[in-house]
Design a protein around this motif. Structure first.
Motif, mmCIF file in Angstrom:
data_model
loop_
_atom_site.group_PDB
_atom_site.id
_atom_site.type_symbol
_atom_site.label_atom_id
_atom_site.label_comp_id
_atom_site.label_asym_id
_atom_site.label_seq_id
_atom_site.Cartn_x
_atom_site.Cartn_y
_atom_site.Cartn_z
ATOM 1 N N SER A 4 -5.588 13.905 3.107
ATOM 2 C CA SER A 4 -4.484 12.981 3.301
ATOM 3 C C SER A 4 -4.561 11.852 2.274
ATOM 4 C CB SER A 4 -4.521 12.397 4.720
ATOM 5 O OG SER A 4 -5.731 11.697 4.933
ATOM 6 N N ARG A 5 -3.415 11.327 1.933
ATOM 7 C CA ARG A 5 -3.369 10.258 0.942
ATOM 8 C C ARG A 5 -3.930 8.967 1.536
ATOM 9 N NH1 ARG A 5 -0.530 10.741 -3.551
ATOM 10 N NH2 ARG A 5 -0.097 8.519 -3.611
ATOM 11 N N PRO A 6 -4.696 8.203 0.755
ATOM 12 C CA PRO A 6 -5.225 6.942 1.266
ATOM 13 C C PRO A 6 -4.097 5.940 1.503
ATOM 14 C CG PRO A 6 -5.686 7.163 -1.088
ATOM 15 C CD PRO A 6 -5.130 8.478 -0.625
ATOM 16 N N SER A 7 -4.305 5.089 2.482
ATOM 17 C CA SER A 7 -3.320 4.053 2.777
ATOM 18 C C SER A 7 -3.346 2.983 1.682
ATOM 19 C CB SER A 7 -3.621 3.402 4.130
ATOM 20 O OG SER A 7 -4.861 2.690 4.061
ATOM 21 N N GLU A 8 -2.323 2.166 1.681
ATOM 22 C CA GLU A 8 -2.258 1.057 0.718
ATOM 23 C C GLU A 8 -3.434 0.102 0.933
ATOM 24 O OE1 GLU A 8 0.799 -2.584 -0.443
ATOM 25 O OE2 GLU A 8 1.585 -0.771 0.504
ATOM 26 N N GLU A 9 -3.791 -0.117 2.196
ATOM 27 C CA GLU A 9 -4.916 -1.006 2.507
ATOM 28 C C GLU A 9 -6.233 -0.433 1.969
ATOM 29 O OE1 GLU A 9 -7.115 -3.062 6.383
ATOM 30 O OE2 GLU A 9 -5.385 -1.744 6.643
ATOM 31 N N GLU A 10 -6.418 0.883 2.121
ATOM 32 C CA GLU A 10 -7.635 1.512 1.608
ATOM 33 C C GLU A 10 -7.709 1.406 0.100
ATOM 34 O OE1 GLU A 10 -9.581 5.967 1.184
ATOM 35 O OE2 GLU A 10 -8.422 5.512 2.988
ATOM 36 N N GLU A 11 -6.607 1.666 -0.583
ATOM 37 C CA GLU A 11 -6.582 1.571 -2.036
ATOM 38 C C GLU A 11 -6.891 0.153 -2.490
ATOM 39 O OE1 GLU A 11 -6.662 3.923 -3.963
ATOM 40 O OE2 GLU A 11 -5.140 5.450 -3.669
ATOM 41 N N LYS A 12 -6.384 -0.828 -1.776
ATOM 42 C CA LYS A 12 -6.635 -2.233 -2.114
ATOM 43 C C LYS A 12 -8.109 -2.576 -1.933
ATOM 44 C CE LYS A 12 -5.156 -6.938 -0.972
ATOM 45 N NZ LYS A 12 -4.271 -7.774 -0.094
ATOM 46 N N THR A 13 -8.698 -2.101 -0.831
ATOM 47 C CA THR A 13 -10.123 -2.348 -0.570
ATOM 48 C C THR A 13 -10.985 -1.716 -1.648
ATOM 49 O OG1 THR A 13 -9.760 -2.446 1.821
ATOM 50 C CG2 THR A 13 -12.006 -2.003 1.083
ATOM 51 N N ARG A 201 -12.232 9.399 -1.018
ATOM 52 C CA ARG A 201 -11.737 8.537 0.039
ATOM 53 C C ARG A 201 -12.820 7.545 0.457
ATOM 54 N NH1 ARG A 201 -7.352 10.054 3.127
ATOM 55 N NH2 ARG A 201 -7.647 7.944 3.935
#
Length: 285
Positions: A4-13, A201
Motif C-alpha cells: 500500500s502507498r504510504p500516507s502523507e504523514e508517513e512520507e513527511k516523517t 515503508r
C-alpha cells in the motif's frame, strides 16, 4: 499483494528523519559514534538488506549484541522463512572510511580490510561456538527454533562520494553492496543506509537486550494492532516494565493474562483457544 502507498504523514516523517540523519552525516567531524545516538533513537533506520520472506523477526533489533567477552556486534537481527533462519550481525565503521587506495584503481583500502577483518573474527568465533551463541537467542528465536540457522553480515562504512564518479569503482562497490563479492557479507555506504530507509515503508521496530536469562525492551514501539511476539514469547522469555505493560494494554494486548502465564493468540489480542470458542458461541445465537 502490492504494498500500500504510504500516507502523507508517513512520507513527511521519513523526510524529516532523513534530513536529520544527513545533517549529522555531513558534519566535518562525523564519526560512527556521533551517528549512534540517532540510530539508537530510530531503529527503523538500521539497514536490513539480508531478509527472508517472514521479514524482520518480531520487529526486533538487538543493539550491541555480544558474541563473547570482548567480541561485540554493533547490532544484530533475525529473519526467517518456514524452513530456515538467518542471524545477521552488523558492524558500523567510520563514515570517513575509504574503500579504495587511490583515484584510479580499485585496490582495497586498509579501512575496508579492517572492517572485513572484524567480520572474519565473528565468523571464526561462530564456526566454533555456534550452538552456545544461538542458545543466547533462544528466548526470541520462536517458533520454528529447530530449523537451521545461517549467519549473514553487514558492514557499513564510507560515503558514496568517494567513488560515484568512477564507473570502475561503482561497479566494484556494487559487488560489495549486493553480496556478489562475498556470499555472506554486504557492504553499504552510509548513503545507502538512507536510501534503503527512503525506499521501504516506515516500520515500528523494537530494540531489545539480553538481561540474565530473559530479554527486555530497550525501546518499545508497540504496533497499534498488536504483535506476533505475544503469541510466542512468555514471561519466561521477556521482562516488562510497568510503563511497557500499560502501553501494551492500550494497544489491545491481553497483557494481564500474559503476565499470569496464559498463552496469547491473534497478535496478542486473544487468550489462546478462546477466540474459536467465542466465534462458535456467536454462530449458535
Amino acid at each position: 499483494m502490492p504494498m500500500s502507498r504510504p500516507s502523507e504523514e508517513e512520507e513527511k516523517t521519513k523526510a524529516q528523519l532523513v534530513k536529520k540523519y544527513l545533517k549529522i552525516l555531513n558534519k566535518a567531524d562525523v564519526t560512527e559514534m556521533s551517528i549512534k545516538p540517532f540510530l539508537d533513537a530510530n531503529p527503523s533506520f538500521i539497514p536490513t538488506p539480508w531478509m527472508l520472506n517472514h521479514q524482520l523477526h518480531f520487529g526486533i533489533i538487538l543493539p550491541q549484541f555480544s558474541l563473547s567477552v570482548g567480541l561485540k556486534t554493533d547490532c544484530a537481527y533475525l529473519t526467517k522463512s518456514s524452513t530456515s533462519w538467518w542471524c545477521v550481525l552488523v558492524e558500523f565503521e567510520s563514515p570517513t572510511s575509504r574503500f579504495f587506495t587511490n583515484s584510479n584503481g580499485v585496490g582495497i583500502h586498509s579501512d575496508l580490510t579492517r572492517g572485513l577483518n572484524q567480520i572474519d573474527a565473528w565468523r571464526d568465533y561462530l564456526r566454533n561456538h555456534k550452538d552456545s551463541f544461538l542458545a543466547e537467542l533462544d528466548p526470541i528465536r520462536q517458533p520454528l527454533n529447530k530449523n537451521p540457522v545461517e549467519f549473514r553480515y553487514i558492514l557499513v562504512m564510507g560515503r558514496r562520494s568517494e567513488f560515484e564518479n568512477s564507473k570502475k569503482k561503482m561497479e566494484r562497490y556494487s559487488e560489495y553492496e549486493t553480496g556478489e563479492r562475498y556470499r555472506d557479507v554486504r557492504v553499504l555506504t552510509y548513503d545507502a543506509v538512507a536510501s534503503e530507509f527512503e525506499y521501504n515503508r516506515l516500520s515500528l521496530r523494537h530494540t531489545m537486550k539480553r538481561k540474565g536469562t530473559k530479554f527486555a525492551f530497550e525501546k518499545y514501539n508497540p504496533h497499534p494492532h498488536g504483535e506476533h511476539l505475544w503469541t510466542y514469547m512468555t514471561t519466561d522469555h521477556l521482562k516488562l516494565t510497568a510503563s511497557e505493560i500499560e502501553r501494551a494494554r492500550k494497544t489491545g494486548v491481553r497483557v494481564d493474562e500474559w503476565l499470569n502465564g496464559e498463552r496469547l493468540s491473534n497478535w496478542g489480542r486473544d487468550v489462546a483457544g478462546t477466540r474459536r470458542k467465542t466465534i462458535k458461541r456467536l454462530l449458535k445465537k
